[in-house]
Structures are given as C-alpha cells and as structure tokens.
Design a protein around this motif. Structure first.
Motif, PDB file in Angstrom:
ATOM      1  N   UNK A  78       0.835  -1.206   0.000  1.00 14.88           N
ATOM      2  CA  UNK A  78       0.000   0.000   0.000  1.00 14.88           C
ATOM      3  C   UNK A  78       0.869   1.255   0.000  1.00 14.88           C
ATOM      4  N   UNK A  79       1.890   1.251   0.824  1.00 14.06           N
ATOM      5  CA  UNK A  79       2.809   2.402   0.883  1.00 14.06           C
ATOM      6  C   UNK A  79       3.525   2.588  -0.455  1.00 14.06           C
ATOM      7  N   UNK A  80       3.993   1.507  -1.046  1.00 11.59           N
ATOM      8  CA  UNK A  80       4.724   1.582  -2.309  1.00 11.59           C
ATOM      9  C   UNK A  80       3.819   2.005  -3.466  1.00 11.59           C
ATOM     10  N   UNK A  81       2.565   1.583  -3.437  1.00 12.32           N
ATOM     11  CA  UNK A  81       1.606   1.991  -4.468  1.00 12.32           C
ATOM     12  C   UNK A  81       1.350   3.490  -4.370  1.00 12.32           C
ATOM     13  N   UNK A  82       1.135   3.975  -3.143  1.00 14.69           N
ATOM     14  CA  UNK A  82       0.899   5.415  -2.942  1.00 14.69           C
ATOM     15  C   UNK A  82       2.120   6.213  -3.401  1.00 14.69           C
ATOM     16  N   UNK A  83       3.308   5.734  -3.070  1.00 17.77           N
ATOM     17  CA  UNK A  83       4.537   6.425  -3.500  1.00 17.77           C
ATOM     18  C   UNK A  83       4.646   6.449  -5.024  1.00 17.77           C
ATOM     19  N   UNK A  84       4.348   5.330  -5.667  1.00 23.53           N
ATOM     20  CA  UNK A  84       4.413   5.260  -7.125  1.00 23.53           C
ATOM     21  C   UNK A  84       3.382   6.191  -7.755  1.00 23.53           C
ATOM     22  N   UNK A  85       2.175   6.235  -7.198  1.00 17.76           N
ATOM     23  CA  UNK A  85       1.148   7.123  -7.739  1.00 17.76           C
ATOM     24  C   UNK A  85       1.548   8.581  -7.575  1.00 17.76           C
ATOM     25  N   UNK A  86       2.136   8.912  -6.433  1.00 16.95           N
ATOM     26  CA  UNK A  86       2.603  10.283  -6.215  1.00 16.95           C
ATOM     27  C   UNK A  86       3.656  10.669  -7.232  1.00 16.95           C
ATOM     28  N   UNK A  87       4.563   9.762  -7.506  1.00 15.00           N
ATOM     29  CA  UNK A  87       5.604  10.029  -8.497  1.00 15.00           C
ATOM     30  C   UNK A  87       5.000  10.174  -9.891  1.00 15.00           C
ATOM     31  N   UNK A  88       4.013   9.326 -10.211  1.00 17.67           N
ATOM     32  CA  UNK A  88       3.353   9.406 -11.516  1.00 17.67           C
ATOM     33  C   UNK A  88       2.643  10.748 -11.678  1.00 17.67           C
ATOM     34  N   UNK A  89       2.023  11.224 -10.615  1.00 18.71           N
ATOM     35  CA  UNK A  89       1.352  12.526 -10.657  1.00 18.71           C
ATOM     36  C   UNK A  89       2.364  13.638 -10.866  1.00 18.71           C
ATOM     37  N   UNK A  90       3.487  13.574 -10.152  1.00 18.24           N
ATOM     38  CA  UNK A  90       4.535  14.578 -10.339  1.00 18.24           C
ATOM     39  C   UNK A  90       5.037  14.599 -11.775  1.00 18.24           C
ATOM     40  N   UNK A  91       5.242  13.417 -12.357  1.00 19.08           N
ATOM     41  CA  UNK A  91       5.704  13.341 -13.755  1.00 19.08           C
ATOM     42  C   UNK A  91       4.661  13.938 -14.707  1.00 19.08           C
ATOM     43  N   UNK A  92       3.389  13.628 -14.466  1.00 20.37           N
ATOM     44  CA  UNK A  92       2.341  14.145 -15.327  1.00 20.37           C
ATOM     45  C   UNK A  92       2.263  15.666 -15.226  1.00 20.37           C
ATOM     46  N   UNK A  93       2.394  16.184 -14.018  1.00 18.26           N
ATOM     47  CA  UNK A  93       2.342  17.632 -13.827  1.00 18.26           C
ATOM     48  C   UNK A  93       3.548  18.298 -14.478  1.00 18.26           C
ATOM     49  N   UNK A  94       4.712  17.671 -14.379  1.00 21.59           N
ATOM     50  CA  UNK A  94       5.908  18.216 -15.013  1.00 21.59           C
ATOM     51  C   UNK A  94       5.763  18.233 -16.531  1.00 21.59           C
ATOM     52  N   UNK A  95       5.187  17.156 -17.097  1.00 23.48           N
ATOM     53  CA  UNK A  95       4.948  17.109 -18.544  1.00 23.48           C
ATOM     54  C   UNK A  95       3.947  18.167 -18.977  1.00 23.48           C
ATOM     55  N   UNK A  96       2.938  18.400 -18.146  1.00 21.76           N
ATOM     56  CA  UNK A  96       1.921  19.398 -18.480  1.00 21.76           C
ATOM     57  C   UNK A  96       2.498  20.813 -18.450  1.00 21.76           C
ATOM     58  N   UNK A  97       3.526  21.023 -17.620  1.00 18.84           N
ATOM     59  CA  UNK A  97       4.143  22.333 -17.499  1.00 18.84           C
ATOM     60  C   UNK A  97       5.167  22.639 -18.561  1.00 18.84           C
ATOM     61  N   UNK A  98       5.524  21.652 -19.371  1.00 18.90           N
ATOM     62  CA  UNK A  98       6.545  21.884 -20.404  1.00 18.90           C
ATOM     63  C   UNK A  98       5.943  22.231 -21.729  1.00 18.90           C
TER      64      UNK A  98
END
Length: 105
Positions: free
Chosen positions: A85-105
């Motif tokens: 559960x902890x690792x899934x939440x961490x992975x989802x958080x990272x995926x969100x950060x990547x998506x937000x970074x892509x949206x900002x470029x």
C-alpha cells in the motif's frame, strides 16, 4: 535512446511484451494479476510505477486495487500488504509529479 544503451531495461521490456502477447487475459485482469504478484514479492515503488500507465489505460480503478490488497492480505500477510500500500501510494505520487511536469513543459 538507441538500442543497446539500456540493455537491462530493453530485456525487461522484451520479456514483458512476450508475457502480454501469450496471455489470454483482458488488459485489466492482467494488470490486477500482476499487481497481486508485485504485492506477494514486496516489490519496490518503481515496479508499481511501471504499471500505473497500463492500469489507467485498461480502466483499473482505485477500488479494484484496494480489492486486490484485501484479497491477497490473508496469503501474503500484514507486512507485505502495508508495504505494498505504501509503495503503491509512493508510485502514484511520483506518476502525478511526472504528469504535472509534462503538463508544465
């Protein structure tokens, strides 16, 4: 990236493609089965991260992910379940950060 620049990643990608091609499972079921396997082996967040895209594309819901955690908990035990559960939440958080970074470029 040129072929041969990342031989381990390329080998894992090839192995994954063969596995997907040989299964008769629908995409959502395949992701859920793989999620259960990742939980069982106490996979790191990066392993879950590799499945975020396919899970989203196949329509897997957060509720289904939670159902898998509940279903395998009696088999894999509390420590693996909490770790997953902890690792899934961490992975989802990272995926969100990547998506937000892509949206900002």
């Amino acid at each position: 990236m040129a072929k041969g620049d990342a031989p381990v990643l390329e080998a894992l990608t090839d192995l994954n493609a063969v596995s997907v091609a040989r299964t008769g499972l629908d995409p959502a079921s395949l992701v859920l089965v793989r999620l259960a396997a990742l939980i069982a082996v106490d996979a790191p967040p990066a392993s879950y991260l590799a499945h975020v895209g396919p899970a989203t594309e196949s329509g897997v819901t957060l509720e289904q992910v939670q159902d898998v955690l509940v279903a395998v908990a009696p088999i894999v035990g509390t420590p693996h379940t909490f770790s997953a559960a902890r690792n899934i939440v961490e992975a989802l958080g990272f995926a969100i950060e990547l998506a937000e970074a892509d949206a900002g470029t």
